[in-house]
Design a protein around this motif. Structure first.
Motif, short mmCIF file in Angstrom:
data_model
loop_
_atom_site.label_atom_id
_atom_site.label_comp_id
_atom_site.label_asym_id
_atom_site.label_seq_id
_atom_site.Cartn_x
_atom_site.Cartn_y
_atom_site.Cartn_z
N PHE A 59 0.84 -1.19 0.00
CA PHE A 59 0.00 0.00 0.00
C PHE A 59 0.87 1.24 0.00
O PHE A 59 1.83 1.34 0.78
N LYS A 60 0.50 2.19 -0.83
CA LYS A 60 1.15 3.50 -0.84
C LYS A 60 0.30 4.45 -0.02
O LYS A 60 -0.86 4.67 -0.32
N LEU A 61 0.89 4.99 1.05
CA LEU A 61 0.19 5.91 1.94
C LEU A 61 0.90 7.26 1.93
O LEU A 61 2.12 7.33 1.81
N LEU A 109 4.03 -1.37 3.63
CA LEU A 109 3.57 0.02 3.56
C LEU A 109 4.69 0.91 3.05
O LEU A 109 5.80 0.92 3.60
N ILE A 111 5.26 4.62 2.96
CA ILE A 111 4.65 5.80 3.58
C ILE A 111 5.43 7.05 3.17
O ILE A 111 6.61 7.19 3.48
N ALA A 131 -1.95 6.52 -4.63
CA ALA A 131 -2.00 6.38 -3.17
C ALA A 131 -3.32 5.74 -2.77
O ALA A 131 -4.38 6.13 -3.24
N GLY A 133 -4.18 5.39 0.56
CA GLY A 133 -4.64 5.96 1.82
C GLY A 133 -3.89 7.22 2.18
O GLY A 133 -2.73 7.42 1.77
N PHE A 212 -2.45 4.46 11.91
CA PHE A 212 -1.95 3.76 10.72
C PHE A 212 -2.66 2.42 10.53
O PHE A 212 -3.06 2.07 9.41
N LEU A 215 -6.14 2.82 9.17
CA LEU A 215 -6.12 3.16 7.76
C LEU A 215 -5.88 1.91 6.91
O LEU A 215 -6.55 1.69 5.90
N VAL A 216 -4.93 1.08 7.33
CA VAL A 216 -4.64 -0.16 6.60
C VAL A 216 -5.86 -1.08 6.61
O VAL A 216 -6.21 -1.68 5.59
N ILE A 219 -8.49 0.10 4.13
CA ILE A 219 -8.10 -0.21 2.76
C ILE A 219 -8.34 -1.69 2.46
O ILE A 219 -8.87 -2.04 1.40
#
Length: 255
Positions: A59-61, A109, A111, A131, A133, A212, A215-216, A219
């Motif tokens: 995941f790109k945050l 992640l 970030i 992104a 998140g 965090f 948020l994950v 998603i």
């Protein structure tokens, strides 16, 4: 006579002055600071992170918000469990990598810590694409940073994909005596924007990990919903359309 001069020059060559650390022009220095993604990967990923390719999802945050709200400190607290009170404004954009386990899945992640200054806005918004998140951050002791939340939310909607998830973070909750943004206002705005809210403190490590992880989780939940929706559409396609299943004596209404 000429041969003597030539031999003298050969015997005593002109010394060359060696500059160990030549000065870097400001323009080149700025270009170096605004390095490409690959440069950041080489410079900041630890060998373990760079070699670690075993993960289920990546995941790109992004952490966004006004300057000095504590985005970098928040990232360092989460990624390295470290904190420093020294304030150094982020130039352009930076990132760290952290691998977590959520719902029996190994999630990597990526970030990104973005600069909050207006002059970097064109650069940072380019990283919104892709992104999944955002942590949209304000400082509870800074009313201007809270007032800017709506503008940041608009940028997310403009430059990111439609399914990007957002957590609103009110940082520096350890400075309760200096609070200028009432909790009631924060909750009201979060409800209006449809964001979940965390009041946190990078200094005292309050709600950093929780923000965090939530948020994950959101998603992951949205991903599962998308997969289930696609499977349902596939099943309907294989079984024929609704119109194909209607008896001949009925109309097109499925009521």
């Amino acid at each position: 006579m000429e041969s003597r001069l030539e031999s003298a020059v050969t015997a005593f060559p002109t010394p060359v002055k060696r500059i160990e650390n030549p000065p870097v022009p400001a323009s080149l220095k700025f270009k170096h600071e605004m390095a490409s993604v690959s440069d950041y990967r080489q410079a900041q990923q630890t060998p373990k992170d760079a070699a670690d390719q075993n993960f289920d999802y990546m995941f790109k945050l992004l952490i966004i918000g006004n300057s000095s709200v504590g985005k970098t400190s928040f990232l360092f607290r989460y990624a390295d469990d470290s904190f420093t009170s020294a304030f150094v404004s982020t130039v352009g954009i930076d990132f760290k990598v952290k691998t977590v386990f959520r719902n029996d899945k190994r999630v990597k992640l990526q970030i990104w810590d973005t600069a909050g200054q207006e002059r970097y806005r064109t650069i940072t918004t380019a990283y919104y694409r892709g992104a999944m998140g955002f942590l949209l951050m304000y400082d509870i002791t800074n009313q201007d940073s809270f007032n800017a939340v709506q503008d940041w939310a608009t940028q997310i909607k403009t430059y990111s994909w439609d399914n990007a998830q957002v957590i609103l973070v009110g940082n520096k909750c350890d400075l309760e005596d200096e609070r200028l943004v009432p909790s009631e206002d924060s909750h009201r705005l979060a409800e209006e924007l449809g964001f979940q809210l965390f009041e946190a403190s990078a200094k005292d490590n309050i709600n950093v990990k929780q923000a965090f992880e939530r948020l994950v989780d959101i998603i992951c939940e949205k991903m599962n919903e998308s997969v289930e929706g696609e499977q349902g559409l596939t099943a309907n396609h294989r079984g024929g359309t609704l119109q194909d299943k209607l008896p001949d004596d009925e109309g097109g209404c499925a009521c």
